[in-house]
Scaffold this active site. Sequence first.
Site, PDB file in Angstrom:
ATOM      1  N   HIS A 119       1.621   9.016   2.781  1.00  0.00           N
ATOM      2  CA  HIS A 119       0.421   8.199   2.593  1.00  0.00           C
ATOM      3  C   HIS A 119       0.029   8.209   1.121  1.00  0.00           C
ATOM      4  CE1 HIS A 119      -3.832   7.036   2.904  1.00  0.00           C
ATOM      5  NE2 HIS A 119      -3.494   6.440   4.028  1.00  0.00           N
ATOM      6  N   GLU A 221       1.707   0.033   2.090  1.00  0.00           N
ATOM      7  CA  GLU A 221       0.347   0.147   1.565  1.00  0.00           C
ATOM      8  C   GLU A 221       0.253  -0.537   0.195  1.00  0.00           C
ATOM      9  OE1 GLU A 221      -1.809   4.141   2.405  1.00  0.00           O
ATOM     10  OE2 GLU A 221       0.222   4.647   1.776  1.00  0.00           O
TER      11      GLU A 221
END
Length: 309
Positions: A119, A221
Amino acid sequence: MKQIFVNLKRFDVAKRLGGICPMDNPREWIEWVMDESVKYGLGKLQDIQVTYLLPEALLISAIEKLAEYAEDETKNIHIGCQGVFRQNIAPGGNFGAFTTNLPAAAAKSIGCTWSIIGHSEERRDKLQIIGEFEPACNDSNVLGEKAANAVHGLINEEVLCALDSGIDVLLCIGETADEKGEGSFEEQKPRIQAVLKSQLEIGLKGVQEKLDERQIVIGYEPIWAIGPGKTPPDGEYIAFVSEYIKWVVKELYDFYPVVVYGGGLKEENAGMISKIESIGGGLVALTKFTQPIAFEPEGLRNIIQKYVD
């Protein structure tokens, strides 16, 4: 099968203590979330898998609550952790020197079937640590690239530990504003591709022989667009990136991954995202973005309805 991931970050801390859990007892809250998820039929959705990615403190409560229901009511709800340590526990190896970390074997023994790895916040924190201990890594583009590659290598170790322990992986990748750079979209494209290829080439090293039994989903992302007041990418941008991810993974490692949109799947963008053929789902963090911000299973159901309509 479409993949919807829900990354519930600081819901293990009550609001009065600085977190965002609306209840003083976060374990009671996650049990409520599981009850409501079953109530709204999220476990029986056709061709959609919902995976909750939870802080370690909430994992057992969520898994035990789901176990109270019949399998046909929960079959498409999975529980995953928010990362695993880069070293693991194995017979004949080190069994205990991971006191402050979550080894993949421990996550599996709890009942996790998924882990989110790489992430953007995790990558940023790792890069900051490298910069603090090796300040020279921040002095030039060459050394900066070495630091970034070191982070990609740590991410790869985590991916392999998860797969080896029988845990499927949501591997997140994405470019920052600096990496994307200025100029037109056409001028930015080669820079975006270079960043994503580096993350994938290093992050997926050694996974091919493990994919017969495990799966890896890639979460894209757009780091430059995440946060209050930021403008999210349009469908053309997301389609370009997701198509490239599929192509480069096939070129490097000979498989086509599912790619999900990790910039935040919401009611406002779910319809648009669902129309991008190279996207197979999304990553949800919240369902309510005005104060008080919140996550509610009813809101997740509404997002999914927008996605499938």
